[in-house]
Structures are given as C-alpha cells and as structure tokens.
Write a protein that holds these residues in place. Structure first.
Motif, PDB file in Angstrom:
ATOM      1  N   ARG A  35      72.067 -18.899  47.123  1.00  0.00           N
ATOM      2  CA  ARG A  35      71.298 -19.601  46.093  1.00  0.00           C
ATOM      3  C   ARG A  35      71.912 -19.554  44.797  1.00  0.00           C
ATOM      4  O   ARG A  35      72.195 -20.360  43.992  1.00  0.00           O
ATOM      5  N   LEU A  38      74.659 -22.090  44.497  1.00  0.00           N
ATOM      6  CA  LEU A  38      74.042 -23.569  44.333  1.00  0.00           C
ATOM      7  C   LEU A  38      73.747 -24.012  43.003  1.00  0.00           C
ATOM      8  O   LEU A  38      73.714 -25.183  42.456  1.00  0.00           O
ATOM      9  N   SER A  39      73.690 -22.661  42.059  1.00  0.00           N
ATOM     10  CA  SER A  39      73.266 -23.041  40.615  1.00  0.00           C
ATOM     11  C   SER A  39      74.613 -22.995  39.841  1.00  0.00           C
ATOM     12  O   SER A  39      74.461 -23.272  38.629  1.00  0.00           O
ATOM     13  N   ARG A 105      75.597 -31.570  49.079  1.00  0.00           N
ATOM     14  CA  ARG A 105      74.659 -32.310  48.868  1.00  0.00           C
ATOM     15  C   ARG A 105      74.809 -33.857  48.803  1.00  0.00           C
ATOM     16  O   ARG A 105      74.568 -34.659  47.828  1.00  0.00           O
ATOM     17  N   PRO A 111      71.459 -29.633  53.455  1.00  0.00           N
ATOM     18  CA  PRO A 111      71.293 -28.361  53.772  1.00  0.00           C
ATOM     19  C   PRO A 111      71.087 -28.122  55.231  1.00  0.00           C
ATOM     20  O   PRO A 111      71.535 -27.059  55.860  1.00  0.00           O
ATOM     21  N   GLU A 165      65.835 -23.648  49.883  1.00  0.00           N
ATOM     22  CA  GLU A 165      65.595 -24.400  48.615  1.00  0.00           C
ATOM     23  C   GLU A 165      64.260 -24.752  48.237  1.00  0.00           C
ATOM     24  O   GLU A 165      63.983 -25.284  47.339  1.00  0.00           O
ATOM     25  N   ARG A 166      63.466 -24.446  49.225  1.00  0.00           N
ATOM     26  CA  ARG A 166      61.980 -24.860  49.073  1.00  0.00           C
ATOM     27  C   ARG A 166      61.116 -23.629  48.770  1.00  0.00           C
ATOM     28  O   ARG A 166      60.368 -23.733  48.045  1.00  0.00           O
ATOM     29  N   LYS A 168      61.648 -20.118  46.539  1.00  0.00           N
ATOM     30  CA  LYS A 168      62.604 -19.533  45.717  1.00  0.00           C
ATOM     31  C   LYS A 168      62.037 -18.250  44.908  1.00  0.00           C
ATOM     32  O   LYS A 168      62.930 -17.440  44.520  1.00  0.00           O
TER      33      LYS A 168
END
Length: 683
Positions: A35, A38-39, A105, A111, A165-166, A168
């Motif tokens: 996570r 990803l940011s 992406r 994903p 990603e859903r 968090k």
C-alpha cells in the motif's frame, strides 16, 4: 480429505503453528508495504516495491521451509542446497514481478493480474523447494492436487491484491492479508497432499526431528529479522510522513513569521465558534498597527519582523482555551474574544490595547507601535463570520481615522460613515493616479518692504461628486490608507515643475507630513525631483510641523540633515501649537519659523497673544532665524506685526491661494503689498 489428513497426521503441529505465525506476520507486513508503495512514484515507488518483494518472498519461503521441516514422511530426509537457494530467489523475484505488474495500473484489472502472477511465483517457489526435498523412498505426485494447489494460489492471491485497494481502513484493512494467508496455506498443504511417499523396506527411519526443529527456529528467526527490517522501514517512513504532514498542516494553518494562526485557521475557528450553542457575545477584535511602516522605514524590515513577533508573543499569552488570536497579514491581527458581558469585554479589549501601547525593544531602539482597534459582537453586529469580520474592520478603520480614538465599537451609523470614507479613499487613489489633483499657490511677502519672497504650494482636490474637499479631510484620509507617500511625491514634483517655469527666482514652499519625514529615501527623492524639473535647490523650501518632528527625533534629525545637505531650506510650520517648541528650536537647524495663524488671529483682541508673539520674535531674532506670520487677514494685524519687526507674512489679506494659470496672469503690482497700504489708525 487428503489435505486434512496430511496436515494433522503427517506434520509436527508446533512447527506448523510457527510457520503459520510467520505466514500471517509476513502477509500483514507485505500488504502494508505494498500500500505504501502504491502511494509513491518513480524511483521511490520502485524502492518500496523491492522492499515489499524481499519481505514477501522471504516470509513466504520461510513459511514453506519451516512447514517442510515439520513434514514427517517416515523416511530419512535431506535437502538440496542449490535448489533450496533457487526456491528462495524464485520467491523474491517472482513476487517482485507480481507486485510490479500490479502497481503498473495499465488497466483496472492490473491488481488482480499482478496478484495471479504473485500466486504463481509462490507455487513455483513451493514446487522447486519440494524438488530440493530429498527422501529415501518412492515419491508419487497426485496431479489433481498439484493443479488445485496452483489454481488456489493464483486465484486467492489475485483476490488478495484486488481487495487491498478496496479495504484500506479500520478492521477491514486485514481482509487482504487474510486472503493472502489462505492462498499461501492452501497452496502449501494442497501441494503437500499431492506429495505421496512410499518408504523402501529397511529405510523407515525418519529424520532427526530435534535437528529439524532447531533449523526451523533458525529459519523463523532469520525470516522475522527480514520482516522486521521491512516493518522498521515502514514505521520510520510512517513517522517521517506524520511529522512532515504535521509540519505542512501547521504551515497551512499558521503564519510562518509569528506562529499565530493565519486567515484560513481563523476563518475555520470562527465558523465553528459561531455555530456553537453559546456563541452569543463572541466578539471579533480587528487590530491594525499605527506605526509599523514607520518602524520598517526607520529601523529596517528585520526590525519590523522582530516587532511583529514580539507583539504576537503578547497575543499568545492572551489566547488560550477561551480566546483565539491570528495574524491576517502585514500588520493586521485579529482576536476572537469570549466575554460574559460588555464590562468583561471592555476589560479584555483594554488589555489588548495596552499590549500594543507598551514599547517594543529592538537592539538599542525602543518604540511603541500603538494600534487601531475595532470590535464587533455576535449576533448584534453581524449574524455570520463575513459580516462580523467586515464590521470589526469598519470599526477599526474608524479608530484609525480618528487620532483621539484607539478603540471603536461597531454601530450601524459608523458602518455607513466608514464605507463612505473608504469610497472617498478609493476616489483619492484614483485622483492621484490620473492627475486629478491641483496645486494652488499663496504668496509670502516681506512685511517691511512688501517684496514677494515666495509661494506656498497648497494641494486642492475637487471631487467629481462631492465637490471641493479640504486638506483637513483628505490628508488624514491619505495617511490612513497608505496614500500619503505617493501623494506627497506628486505634490513635490508638481510644485517644483511649476516653480521652474516662473520667470523669477521666488521660492516655493512644500509641506511634508509626518509619514514622509520617516521615509528613509526622502532626501534621495527630493534630489531626483529637483534634477528632473530643473529647479535650483535654493528655490525649494520644505515645511515641517512640530508633530511630525517629535514622533522620532533621531530619525527626523537624520532626514533633516540629509535634506539640508542638498542645499534645501527647512521651515518650522505652525510654530507654537506643539508640546516641545523650545526644544525643537534648540534641536533642529531651521532656516525659518512660521508663526501659527492662531496667534495672528488674536493679535487685535488679546494682549496676551501680542505678548507671546513679541517673545517669539525676540527669541527667533536672538537665534538668527527669520519669522513668517501666517493667517494675516486685516490691516491692523499687518501693522502690529510690522511694529514688532516680523520678517514675512502670509494670509488672505496679502493674497489668496490661486492656481498656477491665474498666478501667472496676475502681475506683482496687483498683489496687496504692505507698503502700498497706509497704516491703520489703531496701530
């Protein structure tokens, strides 16, 4: 059924539990690191994904190896070191590929696709490790279980990366790691169910379980160290980001110079405060410093910043749980006060006034800025934030316009008055920018000979709607709105330009305000104007009032010496109306004294005024300074001044102010001169 039989009858359950702990810990850390990756972007993202791959691959490999050590096939067991190492490399590289693919992406399914690759990497690691597991017996593979294990690994891992990603936040954050744990466990034990060992007669002795347990613990420790490295990196980054976010939040909500709340924070606080059930009586106090520009010009901007910080510290001492202070910009502050009644409010406002009236020290300098303060109270003076702040600002503006008033409470009539004055200030700004002002000139003559000595430049403004507006109105307006410097420069330039066009050598006298006198570049500005207009320096005279001089005697003396060094003469205007007249004469090198018209106007009716004038003339004569009497309106006044040997005179009796074109058309003989008029019988 075979899977459960394999788990419970063919494994050391303690090592299975150790492997499960490793698996769960690794999965949670893997998903948190993923996570975080990803940011980010670019090289930082690659770094985070690499760290995630190392953590994921190592923890999954350690889970597999510990569980393999817990497997009890009933025959001697050895490990192929090369294939064991290859399996670990496959785990790290394969999971890294899946993570990179998932993070690209390239589509909304990325994903899940990356997760499937991640699951296939786990399967590749598992079966490579199984080939490194050497047993002394006959090995048979159940293809159905092999296929099922690979399918479960790919499918469940894809689901885990879809879920990460859903969900968090909150407890749901553990859904994705939980699915990943199921994927790893399902792969391993379904794959182990496919592995069937038939012992060879005479080779039924099992592995050294004590040695395997020691090895399993060693692998677990090593795996935890690697996982711990990932956790530490994550925690350090998380703490750094929190500190950075806190710093950015503080910067966004606070003034960088003083540390007080800024306008954004002030608006947020006031909105919340007015929405509370006990908002009645909340007061907004607008504060504008009176002499801040003067401090900047005299001491420099560094001193100005230091003064702002010192005043902010005083406000911080006032603010707390019940009050809120902010710097809205420049030299403007605002305080939200909570008072039980009007008396308490007045006391707190008085405290604020005293804070700004108390001198501030900077090095060897000390000065009190003073402040104009406006107060508006909710809900009487405004039903919302905008109206309340606007009306406090109007009250502050009123206080700034009135030299006798430091604190002003808003009322409805005041709002109309201030709005009108602000509109007038805008009109004045427009008039300055578009040359809509005019300079008139009033003659100054020798009382003894009647000879014209010069002219005083007097500014006039005819408003397009309001008509003629007197200097007593628009000069304070210019000072309060920061227009006095451009206005003074305009008058100086226009007067010098006009005087340069005269066909004589008469002087032109120009008044300077207190604000202009504190401007450090005044002498340079005067020199530039003289060069531009071509007016000789000996023909320019600067007039200063006592009030302007005593505000900052050190700076005033410095500026005056610079002006006199140019060759420009300096006159003391309105002499006798200040508080330190004698000290002014002793301190400042004046070339002329202008006697205030209040003394001239009472010469005929008050013998004490005549005595004062006589004393002033005697003092000036002993100092070698000529005196000009202002406000001469009658022949009797002129005769009395002549008898007392006054040097020069100015007033309606000698000549009214007139614009340049009329002055140029009027010959000197048409001006009323002292020697052209017989002395009155009362002289």
């Amino acid at each position: 059924m075979r899977v459960f039989t394999c788990l419970f009858t063919e494994h050391n359950l303690w090592l299975v539990l150790l492997a499960a702990a490793m698996c769960a810990t690794g999965s949670v850390v893997t998903m948190h690191l993923y996570r975080r990756g990803l940011s980010t972007r670019g090289a930082e993202k690659s770094g985070w994904l690499f760290l995630t791959a190392v953590c994921a691959g190592s923890s999954i490999w350690a889970t597999h190896f510990i569980a393999m050590l817990g497997f009890q096939p009933g025959v001697p067991v050895t490990f192929d070191a090369t294939l064991t190492l290859v399996s670990m490399i496959l785990a790290i590289a394969g999971t890294g590929a899946g993570l990179a693919l998932s993070g690209m992406r390239f589509s909304r399914h990325a994903p899940a696709i990356g997760g499937c690759v991640f699951g296939l990497a786990i399967a590749a690691m598992h079966f490579t490790g199984m080939f490194a597991y050497r047993v002394d017996g006959l090995v048979d593979w159940d293809q159905a279980y092999v296929t099922a294990s690979i399918g479960l690994a790919a499918g469940l891992a894809g689901m885990a990366f879809w879920a990460v990603e859903r969900w968090k936040n909150g407890p749901a954050v553990f859904i994705a790691p939980g699915i990943l744990v199921v994927a790893i466990v399902a792969l391993h034990f379904t794959g182990m169910a496919a592995f069937v060992v038939t012992p060879i007669a005479g080779m039924e002795v099992g592995a050294d379980s004590a040695a395997f347990r020691a090895m399993a613990l060693s692998v677990a420790v090593a795996g935890m160290v690697i996982i711990g490295t990932g956790v530490t990196s994550y925690l350090i980054d998380h703490r750094t980001r929190e500190e950075s976010d806190e710093q950015l939040r503080h910067m966004a909500l606070h003034d960088p110079l003083t540390g007080l709340a800024n306008r954004t924070s002030f608006n947020t606080y006031l909105d919340a405060r007015l929405a509370s059930p006990d908002a009645d009586g909340v007061a907004v106090v607008g504060i504008d410093l009176n002499r801040f520009k003067e401090i900047n010009d005299v001491w420099g901007h560094e001193a100005g910043d230091a003064v702002l910080c010192a005043l902010a510290e005083r406000l911080k001492g006032l603010a707390g749980q019940t009050h809120f202070a902010a710097r809205l910009g420049g030299d403007e502050f605002c305080v939200v006060l909570n008072a039980e009644n009007r008396i308490a409010l007045q006391e707190r406002v008085d405290t604020i006034e005293q804070m700004f009236a108390t001198p501030v020290s900077y090095g060897e300098y000390e000065s009190a800025t003073g402040a104009s303060i406006g107060v508006a109270v909710f809900p009487h003076d405004g039903a919302d934030r905008d109206s309340l702040v606007r009306n406090a600002d109007l009250a502050m503006y009123k206080a700034k316009m009135d030299p006798m008033l430091d604190v002003c409470f808003y009322d409805t009539e005041l709002g109309d008055e201030v709005r009108e004055r602000r509109a007038m200030a805008n009109d004045l700004r427009h008039a300055i920018e578009n040359d809509q002002l005019h300079v008139h000139y009033q003659v100054q003559t020798s009382i003894g000979t009647g000879e014209i000595r010069g002219y005083e430049a007097l500014l006039r403004w005819t408003h397009p709607r309001l008509g003629a507006i007197g200097p007593d109105t628009f000069i304070p307006l210019a000072e309060a709105n920061g227009l006095i410097l451009p206005l003074g420069e305009w008058v100086m330039r226009q007067a010098c330009r006009d005087a340069a066009s005269w066909d004589n050598d008469h002087k032109v006298a120009v008044n300077l305000s207190a604000v202009q006198l504190t401007h450090s570049g005044l002498a340079r500005q005067i020199q530039q104007i003289l060069l531009e207009t071509g007016l000789p320096v000996k023909r320019l005279e600067i007039e200063l009032t006592e009030t302007a001089l005593i505000k900052d005697k050190v700076q005033s003396m410095h500026i005056m010496r610079q002006i006199k060094a140019l060759g420009v003469s300096v006159a003391l205007d309105d002499f006798g109306t200040g508080y330190s007249s004698l000290d002014i004469l002793r301190t400042f090198p004046f070339d002329k004294i202008k006697l205030d018209k209040s003394f001239t106007g009472e010469l005929e009716s008050d013998h004490r005024s005549l005595a004062v004038v006589r004393a002033i003339l005697a003092l000036a004569k002993s100092l070698g300074i000529p005196v000009l009497a202002e406000g001469i309106e009658t022949m009797t006044q002129l005769d009395l001044l002549r008898d007392e040997a006054c040097d020069e005179g100015q007033g309606f009796f000698l000549g009214r102010p007139a614009p340049m074109d009329i002055l140029a058309e009027t010959p000197a003989s048409d001006i009323v001169l002292a020697d052209a008029v017989p002395k009155s019988s009362t002289a």
